[in-house]
Design a protein around this motif. Structure first.
Motif, mmCIF file in Angstrom:
data_model
loop_
_atom_site.group_PDB
_atom_site.id
_atom_site.type_symbol
_atom_site.label_atom_id
_atom_site.label_comp_id
_atom_site.label_asym_id
_atom_site.label_seq_id
_atom_site.Cartn_x
_atom_site.Cartn_y
_atom_site.Cartn_z
ATOM 1 N N LYS A 46 -2.825 -4.742 10.870
ATOM 2 C CA LYS A 46 -2.645 -3.396 9.911
ATOM 3 C C LYS A 46 -4.031 -3.003 9.222
ATOM 4 N N LEU A 47 -4.724 -3.692 8.877
ATOM 5 C CA LEU A 47 -6.028 -3.569 8.170
ATOM 6 C C LEU A 47 -6.868 -3.120 9.119
ATOM 7 N N ALA A 48 -6.806 -3.804 10.283
ATOM 8 C CA ALA A 48 -7.912 -3.213 11.470
ATOM 9 C C ALA A 48 -7.369 -2.239 12.172
ATOM 10 N N GLN A 49 -6.326 -1.290 11.765
ATOM 11 C CA GLN A 49 -5.853 -0.237 12.149
ATOM 12 C C GLN A 49 -6.787 0.952 12.838
ATOM 13 N N PRO A 50 -7.924 1.137 12.121
ATOM 14 C CA PRO A 50 -8.966 2.109 12.620
ATOM 15 C C PRO A 50 -9.542 1.624 13.929
ATOM 16 N N LEU A 51 -10.044 0.338 14.137
ATOM 17 C CA LEU A 51 -10.334 -0.338 15.354
ATOM 18 C C LEU A 51 -9.429 -0.206 16.339
ATOM 19 N N VAL A 52 -8.173 -0.731 16.160
ATOM 20 C CA VAL A 52 -7.026 -0.679 16.996
ATOM 21 C C VAL A 52 -6.869 0.808 17.635
ATOM 22 N N ALA A 61 -11.874 -10.086 11.663
ATOM 23 C CA ALA A 61 -10.893 -10.835 10.553
ATOM 24 C C ALA A 61 -11.136 -9.816 9.600
ATOM 25 N N PRO A 62 -9.892 -8.932 9.282
ATOM 26 C CA PRO A 62 -10.177 -8.007 7.904
ATOM 27 C C PRO A 62 -9.808 -8.823 6.792
ATOM 28 N N ILE A 63 -8.987 -9.659 7.096
ATOM 29 C CA ILE A 63 -8.768 -10.489 5.570
ATOM 30 C C ILE A 63 -9.460 -11.852 5.683
ATOM 31 N N PRO A 64 -9.773 -12.097 4.617
ATOM 32 C CA PRO A 64 -10.842 -13.421 4.314
ATOM 33 C C PRO A 64 -10.307 -14.842 5.130
ATOM 34 N N VAL A 65 -11.143 -15.290 5.902
ATOM 35 C CA VAL A 65 -10.682 -16.541 6.804
ATOM 36 C C VAL A 65 -11.511 -17.335 6.498
ATOM 37 N N ARG A 66 -11.348 -18.552 7.026
ATOM 38 C CA ARG A 66 -12.188 -19.825 6.509
ATOM 39 C C ARG A 66 -13.524 -20.068 7.105
ATOM 40 N N VAL A 67 -14.631 -20.011 6.527
ATOM 41 C CA VAL A 67 -15.854 -20.028 7.156
ATOM 42 C C VAL A 67 -16.107 -21.167 8.313
ATOM 43 N N SER A 122 -13.020 -24.397 1.602
ATOM 44 C CA SER A 122 -12.583 -23.395 0.746
ATOM 45 C C SER A 122 -12.974 -21.911 0.843
ATOM 46 N N THR A 123 -14.414 -21.900 1.252
ATOM 47 C CA THR A 123 -15.225 -20.843 1.298
ATOM 48 C C THR A 123 -14.446 -19.769 2.439
ATOM 49 N N ARG A 124 -13.955 -18.549 2.214
ATOM 50 C CA ARG A 124 -13.450 -17.634 2.940
ATOM 51 C C ARG A 124 -14.281 -16.316 2.834
ATOM 52 N N ALA A 125 -14.212 -15.729 4.125
ATOM 53 C CA ALA A 125 -14.742 -14.290 4.084
ATOM 54 C C ALA A 125 -14.150 -13.381 5.205
ATOM 55 N N THR A 126 -14.301 -12.103 5.214
ATOM 56 C CA THR A 126 -13.908 -11.247 6.399
ATOM 57 C C THR A 126 -15.040 -11.483 7.331
ATOM 58 N N VAL A 127 -14.722 -11.133 8.723
ATOM 59 C CA VAL A 127 -15.709 -11.052 9.547
ATOM 60 C C VAL A 127 -15.664 -10.024 10.615
ATOM 61 N N LEU A 128 -16.677 -9.638 10.972
ATOM 62 C CA LEU A 128 -16.803 -8.509 11.845
ATOM 63 C C LEU A 128 -18.035 -8.813 12.728
ATOM 64 N N CYS A 129 -17.938 -9.211 14.176
ATOM 65 C CA CYS A 129 -18.928 -9.629 14.947
ATOM 66 C C CYS A 129 -18.867 -8.827 16.458
ATOM 67 N N ALA A 130 -19.812 -8.900 17.095
ATOM 68 C CA ALA A 130 -20.071 -8.095 18.231
ATOM 69 C C ALA A 130 -21.270 -8.708 19.069
ATOM 70 N N PRO A 131 -21.140 -8.628 20.453
ATOM 71 C CA PRO A 131 -22.268 -9.197 21.195
ATOM 72 C C PRO A 131 -23.622 -8.490 21.111
ATOM 73 N N THR A 132 -23.668 -7.283 20.576
ATOM 74 C CA THR A 132 -24.681 -6.555 20.500
ATOM 75 C C THR A 132 -25.021 -5.911 19.160
ATOM 76 N N ARG A 133 -25.944 -5.497 18.501
ATOM 77 C CA ARG A 133 -26.332 -4.881 17.677
ATOM 78 C C ARG A 133 -25.531 -3.522 17.534
ATOM 79 N N ALA A 134 -25.773 -2.871 18.649
ATOM 80 C CA ALA A 134 -25.299 -1.524 18.834
ATOM 81 C C ALA A 134 -23.529 -1.409 18.722
ATOM 82 N N LEU A 135 -23.098 -2.405 19.472
ATOM 83 C CA LEU A 135 -21.692 -2.580 19.347
ATOM 84 C C LEU A 135 -21.130 -2.952 17.958
ATOM 85 N N HIS A 136 -21.931 -3.702 16.983
ATOM 86 C CA HIS A 136 -21.621 -4.345 15.946
ATOM 87 C C HIS A 136 -21.706 -2.691 14.874
ATOM 88 N N SER A 137 -22.548 -1.989 14.943
ATOM 89 C CA SER A 137 -22.937 -0.744 14.268
ATOM 90 C C SER A 137 -21.701 0.162 14.569
#
Length: 237
Positions: free
Chosen positions: A138-144, A173-179, A212-227
């Motif tokens: 649901k939180l990633a709906q814009p990407l979906v 991972a738009p909700i915090p996940v374990r690092v 215990s440390t958690r964070a949201t994550v957005l990753c991509a194979p290139t800087r352009a795709l991440h942007s």
């Protein structure tokens, strides 16, 4: 209940025992280090660093349910944070495929350096990976809405490893996940030229690699795709 707070199923315990058996051989040969495992917690073998992170079965629910997609995550750190990861291994226990990386030296898929699959569609994202909860979807709906296909694998380590090779245009991972679960894969992604941040665009390097440390994550194979992926998420805020 394992040290990481999740239920330890039998496959977790068996896999962890195998890993600790191998590490015991290093101790017998005089090596000194510490281990932090998702199931057993922290074990001191003579020195706080290097610190070996062990997730014996990343995707243990898949394994328990008979879904053939789960892996082993091992990372070696020379300090307490994500940025201190100096080596990593992601082993797909279903297929036997191994992903390895060494800080400053590169990343390998099997025997070959990781190569990024060329993007085939520049009008929209072709395939994205998501963390596996209904709320994340649901939180990633814009990407979906801006992608042609979605994959939810149930293993963070394998999902980010595949992202490093361009199998996914982005993983979110738009909700915090374990690092902890991502340490090896994040180095793999970085060594292959990819980019990983929180969904707010903040660096993950300074985060503590603990249970215990958690964070949201957005990753991509290139800087352009991440942007591009970051821009899509930002457009709905």
């Amino acid at each position: 209940m394992g040290a990481g707070g999740d239920t330890t199923v039998e496959v977790d315990a068996v896999a962890e025992a195998v890993v600790f058996s191998e590490l015991a051989g290093l101790v017998e040969r005089g090596a000194k280090f510490s281990v932090l495992s998702e199931e057993a917690g922290h074990r001191d073998f003579g020195s706080p660093y290097p610190l070996v992170l062990v997730d014996p079965v990343d995707g243990s629910l898949n394994a328990k349910q008979g879904i053939p997609l789960f892996g082993l995550m091992l990372a070696v750190l020379d300090g307490p944070t994500v940025g201190d990861t100096c080596a990593g291994l992601v082993l797909n226990l279903s297929t036997g495929e191994a992903w390895r990386c060494i800080r400053g030296e590169g990343a390998w898929r099997g025997a070959d350096p990781v190569s990024v699959l060329a993007r085939s569609n520049h009008d929209r994202l072709e395939v994205i990976g998501l963390e596996s909860t209904p709320r994340a979807l649901k939180l990633a709906q814009p990407l979906v809405e801006r992608t042609s296909k979605i994959r939810i694998l149930g293993s963070m380590a394998i999902s980010i490893a595949l992202t490093s090779a361009g199998a996914f245009d982005a993983f979110c991972a738009p909700i915090p996940v374990r690092v902890f679960d991502m340490a090896a894969s994040l180095l793999l992604l970085k060594e292959a030229g990819g980019v990983a941040t929180t969904t707010e665009g903040e660096s993950l390097d300074g985060l503590s690699c603990d249970l215990s440390t958690r964070a949201t994550v957005l990753c991509a194979p290139t800087r352009a795709l991440h942007s591009e992926a970051m821009g899509i998420l930002d457009s709905r805020r």
